[in-house]
Write an enzyme that holds these catalytic residues in place. Structure first.
Site, PDB file in Angstrom:
ATOM      1  N   LYS A  56       0.851  -1.201   0.000  1.00  0.00           N
ATOM      2  CA  LYS A  56       0.000   0.000   0.000  1.00  0.00           C
ATOM      3  C   LYS A  56       0.886   1.250   0.000  1.00  0.00           C
ATOM      4  CE  LYS A  56      -3.909   1.909   2.680  1.00  0.00           C
ATOM      5  NZ  LYS A  56      -4.789   1.696   3.851  1.00  0.00           N
ATOM      6  N   SER A 131      -9.732   1.807   2.884  1.00  0.00           N
ATOM      7  CA  SER A 131      -8.841   2.538   2.009  1.00  0.00           C
ATOM      8  C   SER A 131      -7.834   1.666   1.249  1.00  0.00           C
ATOM      9  CB  SER A 131      -8.086   3.588   2.829  1.00  0.00           C
ATOM     10  OG  SER A 131      -7.261   2.974   3.792  1.00  0.00           O
ATOM     11  N   SER A 155      -9.930  -0.664   7.061  1.00  0.00           N
ATOM     12  CA  SER A 155      -9.356  -0.523   5.716  1.00  0.00           C
ATOM     13  C   SER A 155      -8.656  -1.745   5.134  1.00  0.00           C
ATOM     14  CB  SER A 155      -8.374   0.635   5.689  1.00  0.00           C
ATOM     15  OG  SER A 155      -9.089   1.820   5.505  1.00  0.00           O
TER      16      SER A 155
END
Ligand code: GLN
Length: 450
Positions: A56, A131, A155
């Site tokens: 990420k 996210s 997330s």
């Protein structure tokens, strides 16, 4: 796509072929928007000889750009590896690409990224969740063996559920946050997004451990996770949470509970009074901490700097140009709840609610080892169908509790809908009982195959 477990056993020749194949697939599925950047066949060949895992864009990999998908961090290069990345590299795993995310991990759709949205691989007209939507879409879309995400209020678990893969948020403090772009420090945790539960346990075992560089890192024993698919579990089902979901999710979860019972697991039924206060407490605390954490982005120290005539204008212009609308909204809210006159009414009250929530979980854990609940109240929605921020926030009502209480939690696909979407169940465990949560995840995964 080959599992992480199998990939870790490949020879270097086999790994080379795997990387070529992966690079080809990523190009074919470019429209998914799962990756911001990947280095499998570029000169910055950081993939070395190891097994490629996607990262990420808020976790630092030395020498890579790291931006939390924000305009304000354009041009910023990570000066060091996050501790989780050091551990991956030491275990023969190489980060090879940055996955898309909501700007500064604030969101549930991966539609607030500076780089544009990520699509759900199961249905491109729907959100992948967020996210960590890029990481989940990459794994579920067959263009990553496994990925790292971060979970502040769901997330990891929510995008994994929306895309149909496994997402695990470890107990707070088990995985070092050193080198993770801070959103809300008392809630943030790095964790794996994988194709199956075994891979989640493997990746978790690699990245966990005490770290002096993170003052909230757990300084105790870390044993390897021992998965036992035959273990009998004592599970508390949160009845009112399940009743409060869309019909199709409710039915899938009720069916899963029946399967658990038939397989000899003990089920007790509980109700939580906290769902409505979870969201309120979470959004006050997360935004308050974010307003402090993101104050470092001032145009002086990191990334982009706007044109300005004086220092005050420099701050204002840099933030106005660099932060997207959702991030600005949250920083304003966070600053407001910490301001004198409002601090007691909002922030202090939210902290009290947090303690209440923690105790409510503790009480349930006196009677059960695991808590069974939905991950989300709805299936992944179509882009543009929910635009009001408050409605999006409400979608987090079953995931934020684990972060507020610091508990380990996993989301595991249990069923497919007729339209080819995926439905997941969530299991939460006692603090530091990550092994039991992963074990419960394995049981659910096996039952879902029946
Ligand atoms: N959707 C939640 C939020 O917007 C959770 C985000 C996260 O876990 N990083 O804050």
């Amino acid at each position: 796509m080959i599992s992480l477990e199998a990939a870790l056993k490949l020879s270097s020749e086999e790994l080379k072929n795997l990387k070529q194949d992966l690079s080809k697939k990523i190009k074919e599925k470019k429209e998914l928007g799962a990756y911001i950047e990947q280095f499998l066949d570029s000169e910055i060949n950081t993939s070395g000889d190891g097994v490629p895992v996607a990262i990420k864009d808020n976790i630092q990999v030395k020498g890579w750009s790291v931006t939390s998908a924000s305009k304000i961090l354009q041009g910023y290069i990570a000066p060091y590896d996050a501790t989780a990345i050091v551990k991956l590299k030491n275990a023969g795993i190489c980060p090879f690409g940055r996955t898309n995310m909501d700007e500064f991990a604030m969101g549930s759709t991966t539609a607030t990224s500076f780089y544009g949205k990520t699509l759900n691989p199961l249905d491109n007209s729907r959100v992948p969740g967020g996210s960590s939507g890029g990481s989940a879409a990459a794994v579920a879309g067959g263009i990553a063996i496994a990925a790292l995400g971060s979970d502040t209020g769901g997330s990891i678990r929510q995008p994994a559920a929306f895309c149909g893969c496994v997402g695990f948020k470890p107990t707070y403090g088990r995985v070092s946050r050193y080198g993770l772009g801070a959103y809300s420090s008392s809630l943030d945790q790095i964790g794996p997004i994988t194709q199956n539960v075994k891979d989640a346990a493997i990746l978790y075992d690699i990245i966990k451990g005490h770290d002096e560089k993170d003052s909230t890192s757990y300084n105790g024993e870390y044993k390897p996770t021992n998965l036992d698919p035959n273990k009998k579990l004592k599970i508390a089902v949160i009845k009112n949470y399940i009743e409060n979901t869309d019909e199709v999710i409710k039915n899938a979860l009720l069916k899963t509970i029946e399967k658990l019972k038939s397989a000899g697991h003990e089920i007790v039924y509980k109700e939580f009074s906290n769902a409505n206060i979870d969201i309120a407490a979470y959004y006050i605390i997360a935004n308050a901490e974010a307003s402090a954490n993101l104050s470092r982005f001032d145009g002086v120290r990191y990334g982009r700097r706007a044109e300005a005539k004086n220092l005050h204008e420099l701050y204002a212009n840099t933030r106005a140009e660099g932060f997207g609308a959702e991030v600005q909204r949250r920083l304003l809210l966070g600053t407001f709840v910490l301001s004198s006159g409002y601090y007691d009414a909002y922030y202090v009250k939210a902290q009290k609610a947090r303690e209440f929530i923690r105790r409510e979980y503790e009480e349930v854990f006196n009677e059960a080892d695991l808590i069974f609940s939905p991950v989300t109240p709805t299936l992944p929605y179509k882009f543009g169908s929910i635009t009001e921020p408050l409605k999006v926030y409400l979608g987090d009502l079953y995931t934020v509790g684990a972060n507020l209480a610091g508990l380990p939690a996993i989301s595991v696909p249990v069923c497919k809908t007729n339209e080819g979407l995926s439905i997941s169940a969530q299991l939460l465990g006692k603090a530091f009982d990550d092994e039991n949560v992963l074990n419960g995840g394995l049981v659910l995964e096996n039952l879902s195959k029946e």
